[in-house]
Design a protein around this motif. Structure first.
Motif, PDB file in Angstrom:
ATOM      1  N   LYS A   1      65.299  73.232  35.999  1.00 21.09           N
ATOM      2  CA  LYS A   1      64.196  73.244  37.182  1.00 21.09           C
ATOM      3  C   LYS A   1      63.778  74.515  37.283  1.00 21.09           C
ATOM      4  N   ILE A   2      65.167  75.167  36.751  1.00 19.72           N
ATOM      5  CA  ILE A   2      64.237  76.653  37.149  1.00 19.72           C
ATOM      6  C   ILE A   2      62.329  77.345  36.651  1.00 19.72           C
ATOM      7  N   LEU A   3      63.077  76.375  34.777  1.00 18.59           N
ATOM      8  CA  LEU A   3      61.630  76.357  33.994  1.00 18.59           C
ATOM      9  C   LEU A   3      60.442  75.260  34.805  1.00 18.59           C
ATOM     10  N   PHE A   4      60.806  74.068  35.308  1.00 16.10           N
ATOM     11  CA  PHE A   4      59.699  73.208  35.585  1.00 16.10           C
ATOM     12  C   PHE A   4      59.471  72.789  36.984  1.00 16.10           C
ATOM     13  N   LYS A   5      60.675  73.177  37.310  1.00 14.16           N
ATOM     14  CA  LYS A   5      60.761  71.827  39.432  1.00 14.16           C
ATOM     15  C   LYS A   5      60.845  73.636  40.002  1.00 14.16           C
ATOM     16  N   PRO A   6      60.362  74.566  39.946  1.00 12.54           N
ATOM     17  CA  PRO A   6      61.939  76.136  40.821  1.00 12.54           C
ATOM     18  C   PRO A   6      61.781  75.486  41.993  1.00 12.54           C
ATOM     19  N   ASP A   7      62.971  75.446  42.553  1.00 17.17           N
ATOM     20  CA  ASP A   7      63.314  76.013  43.799  1.00 17.17           C
ATOM     21  C   ASP A   7      62.993  78.112  43.853  1.00 17.17           C
ATOM     22  N   LYS A   8      61.818  78.256  44.363  1.00 19.10           N
ATOM     23  CA  LYS A   8      61.782  79.672  44.578  1.00 19.10           C
ATOM     24  C   LYS A   8      62.272  80.618  45.535  1.00 19.10           C
TER      25      LYS A   8
ATOM     26  N   TYR B   1      66.714  81.143  40.118  1.00 20.47           N
ATOM     27  CA  TYR B   1      64.769  81.738  40.031  1.00 20.47           C
ATOM     28  C   TYR B   1      65.025  82.978  40.342  1.00 20.47           C
ATOM     29  N   LYS B   2      65.682  83.489  41.531  1.00 23.71           N
ATOM     30  CA  LYS B   2      64.786  85.140  41.831  1.00 23.71           C
ATOM     31  C   LYS B   2      65.766  85.822  40.864  1.00 23.71           C
ATOM     32  N   ALA B   3      66.663  85.502  40.648  1.00 21.84           N
ATOM     33  CA  ALA B   3      67.392  86.091  38.890  1.00 21.84           C
ATOM     34  C   ALA B   3      66.372  86.663  37.312  1.00 21.84           C
ATOM     35  N   VAL B   4      66.006  85.331  37.421  1.00 19.70           N
ATOM     36  CA  VAL B   4      65.514  85.502  36.072  1.00 19.70           C
ATOM     37  C   VAL B   4      63.745  85.938  36.169  1.00 19.70           C
TER      38      VAL B   4
ATOM     39  N   PHE C   1      63.041  66.298  29.360  1.00 21.27           N
ATOM     40  CA  PHE C   1      62.763  64.773  30.031  1.00 21.27           C
ATOM     41  C   PHE C   1      63.406  64.287  30.619  1.00 21.27           C
ATOM     42  N   LEU C   2      64.770  64.049  30.057  1.00 20.22           N
ATOM     43  CA  LEU C   2      65.744  63.947  31.226  1.00 20.22           C
ATOM     44  C   LEU C   2      65.633  64.306  31.958  1.00 20.22           C
ATOM     45  N   PHE C   3      65.164  65.670  32.548  1.00 18.98           N
ATOM     46  CA  PHE C   3      65.419  66.143  33.761  1.00 18.98           C
ATOM     47  C   PHE C   3      64.048  65.915  34.614  1.00 18.98           C
ATOM     48  N   GLU C   4      63.782  65.459  34.347  1.00 18.50           N
ATOM     49  CA  GLU C   4      61.241  64.641  34.742  1.00 18.50           C
ATOM     50  C   GLU C   4      61.783  63.804  35.245  1.00 18.50           C
TER      51      GLU C   4
END
Length: 694
Positions: A173-180, A185-188, A220-223
């Motif tokens: 989720k962080i890499l491909f569909k992030p909740d900003k 996400y903010k930590a990364v 792939f499964l995530f998407e």
């Protein structure tokens, strides 16, 4: 203003901020104020909170800001009146009855910055917020403080090379569909900023990615399968219609791994002068109805997903096994019977029937490709295998059909690259798993395109799909078609609901209707074909999908998106295994052909990659390249040209030209948008054969 009088100053609010300056002039509804910077501004009288003659504006603001920080909001809320009040009222209640300018200004600042305690009512007036609102706001503020502290702690861990569990769980989720707004996400982002690393590099270094293979698979499964790959318990509806038994001995041609056997062939009348060639397609549409539970499940996936060592079927295996054309059974089928002159192969009639087809054998490519050859099929060598006469006729017919299509295409089909088969073996000391782990040994073998059995299957399916496409149109029934306006560069295959020529295939119209257990559009088209069998010219009234039905366009849109994504994943994961193969076999150099823009295509592996030094070489030039590194996460292959191995004086060959009749579904595929977005084009005709043995 009289220059001999004491200067007058004003404190005003603008856009949520307070400013103070010298009053230069004043009218009924506004005044001119000069700030310490020398800038003069026009201020509405309604925005002016205080007028004063001392102290200096900057001194007042500084003292008030310091004092404001000392005001206890809980105590101020307790002291504040219940009704509407001004900041001056609060100053007198909180400090003392003679609260001066600094105390009043400090009260204004503190009230203004605490909307969770005090509601703003306009020009310095406020009202206490209800107690429950204050408590909820304070709880939210505390949570935010804790979140900020948590983000900081996670960022410190990531920078130090340790991945916190919550970040690991949110990886894709962080890499491909992030909740900003998400703390993970903010930590990364913060850790990436501090470490001067890209997020993917940061997370890899912190151990967030177990293995490159799992990274690609789970992404792939995530998407595309966020709810998992399993099926809910589902019972396949039975085909209750009484169907006549066809007087044939049908056989299918697939790989040994194939469980979804959609198609079979039959030949009747050999030696009589008139032959009936049968194409028999599994008939799930006789039992599965639109909008039923099984239909919704199939439409949710749209297609079977193929990859080395594994597949995700469109339908549950229990459902597939009810309708698959298994040897030894009399299977319900939608059958096309084409009657032709045995000598000239001229077609004299064709008919579509719903019947029960005896499946005598499931022939397997991997067991017979070396046995059933062009020499045995043409009589040059003895043919010691089952269905030898039928296969010989089917091969003669296939070559005849192919030649006819090539006349319409205007040029012969040129399948000049092999297909590649991937076989995975469990790593030493490990047990085989239901799906690949990524550490298996990979064996890559080649299989020439256009082999005899391939050609038989491909031409039979093209015959059925083009015939049915024209037939349902003649009955006024819409279907899902594939068309290509011309074979000019860049003209792609399109999907639509009306018949149109497919230039690459060399047919007047073309549907997909021969793989209803694996592709949803084939199931849809089978419903329409069955309506035509039952109702003929009035089928448009009975077919599930009517002319101009918007549902068909929605199906096309959904199918194209899913099919492109599945092809992209298959391309990417095959590239992964090919890069693994390079390391596994210790391959340091490859022979390749130059394409364009510095890209080359390997001769003996399914690899297209960039090679330094290829940019200046002509398309088709033959080169040897040295491999200098791979990245299994980005699927990058680093290489450079070490020598040209053909004769520069000769014209470059066309070994790297894409196959004619390219399928646009393959063109869209790429390795998950990470590194390479180029995939071999796949001929529609070859795809029809390959779908039986992916």
């Amino acid at each position: 203003m009289d220059d001999n009088s004491s200067p007058m100053y004003a404190l005003y609010e603008e856009a949520g901020k307070f400013h103070a300056g010298r009053v230069m002039s004043e009218a009924d509804s506004s005044m001119q104020v000069e700030l310490d910077s020398g800038k003069r501004v026009k201020v509405k009288s309604t925005n002016v909170m205080l007028k004063f003659d001392k102290p200096q504006p900057a001194e007042l603001v500084a003292e008030a800001q310091t004092l404001a920080r000392e005001i206890d909001l809980d105590l101020a809320w307790e002291f504040a009146p219940e009704g509407e009040f001004s900041f001056a009222d609060l100053a007198r209640d909180y400090f003392d009855a003679k609260a001066g300018l600094v105390q009043q200004t400090a009260s204004l600042f503190r009230l203004f910055e605490a909307p969770h305690y005090f509601r703003r009512l306009g020009k310095g007036s406020f009202k206490k917020a209800p107690e429950e609102t204050v408590k909820a706001a304070l709880l939210g503020i505390e949570r935010k403080k804790q979140q900020v502290a948590q983000i900081e702690a996670w960022a410190v861990e990531l920078t130090a090379g340790v991945c916190p569990a919550p970040v690991r769980e949110q990886l894709y989720k962080i890499l491909f569909k992030p909740d900003k707004n998400g703390p993970e996400y903010k930590a990364v982002v913060e850790a990436a900023r501090r470490s001067h690393k890209a997020p993917l590099d940061l997370l890899t270094g912190a151990g967030a990615i177990d293995s490159p293979y799992q990274f690609h698979w789970k992404r792939f499964l995530f998407e595309h399968f966020p709810k998992g790959t399993g099926f809910a318990p589902l019972e396949a509806p039975a085909i209750k219609e009484a169907l006549e038994l066809a007087p044939v001995r049908a056989f299918s041609i697939d790989d040994s791994q194939t469980t979804e056997i959609d198609d079979a062939l039959s030949v009747q009348g050999l030696g009589s002068g008139t032959v009936v060639f049968g194409v028999h397609i599994a008939a799930p549409a006789l039992a599965i109805s639109p909008d039923s539970a099984v239909d919704k499940l199939a439409r949710d996936r749209f297609s079977t997903v193929y990859m080395p060592g594994h597949k995700l079927t469109m339908l549950p295996d229990d459902v597939v096994q009810v309708y698959t054309l298994m040897a030894g059974r009399e299977c319900p089928a939608v059958s096309l019977y084409v009657t032709m002159d045995e000598a000239t192969l001229e077609v004299t009639a064709s008919e579509t029937r719903l019947d029960r087809v005896p499946i005598a054998a499931n022939l397997r490519h991997d067991q017979l490709d070396g046995v059933i050859t062009e020499a045995t099929l043409t009589g040059e060598q003895p043919a010691d295998y089952e269905f030898a006469p039928e296969l010989a006729f089917a091969y003669r017919l296939a070559r005849h059909l192919k030649a006819g299509r090539e006349v319409l295409r205007g040029k012969p089909e040129n399948f000049n690259r092999p297909d590649y088969n991937f076989r995975l073996e469990a790593a030493e000391g490990t047990e085989p798993a239901d799906s690949p782990r990524g550490d298996e040994r990979v064996l890559i073998s080649t299989r020439a395109r256009g082999s005899s059995l391939d050609l038989i299957v491909a031409e039979a399916m093209i015959l059925a799909n083009s015939t049915w496409g024209g037939w349902i149109a003649n009955n006024g029934v819409p279907g899902i078609y594939r068309s290509q306006a011309s074979m000019a560069p860049g003209v792609k295959v399109r999907m639509g609901t009306r018949p149109a020529p497919h230039a690459g295939m060399g047919v007047a119209q073309y549907t997909w209707a021969t793989s209803p257990l694996r592709r949803y559009v084939d199931l849809v088209n089978q419903w329409q074909i069955i309506a035509c069998v039952r109702h003929g010219r009035t089928a448009a009234l009975a077919a599930p999908f009517k002319p101009k039905d918007t549902a068909l366009f929605a199906i096309i849109s959904g199918f194209e998106a899913a099919y492109s994504a599945y092809n992209g994943f298959q391309s990417a994961i095959e590239r992964y295994w090919t890069l693994k193969h390079l390391a596994q076999e210790g391959i340091a150099e490859l022979d390749a052909a130059v394409m364009k823009d510095g890209l080359v295509r390997a001769d003996t592996l399914p690899l297209v990659f960039r090679a330094i030094g290829a940019e200046a070489l002509p398309r088709g030039a033959r080169v040897r390249v040295r491999l200098t590194g791979t990245d299994l996460l980005t699927l990058d292959l680093h290489a450079s040209v070490v020598a040209r191995i053909d004769d520069p004086a000769t014209e470059a060959d066309d070994a790297v030209e894409p196959d004619e009749a390219a399928d646009d579904g393959a063109d869209a595929a790429g390795p998950l948008t990470l590194a390479i977005d180029l995939q071999d084009a796949t001929a529609e005709g070859t795809a029809e054969a390959a779908v039986a043995a992916p």
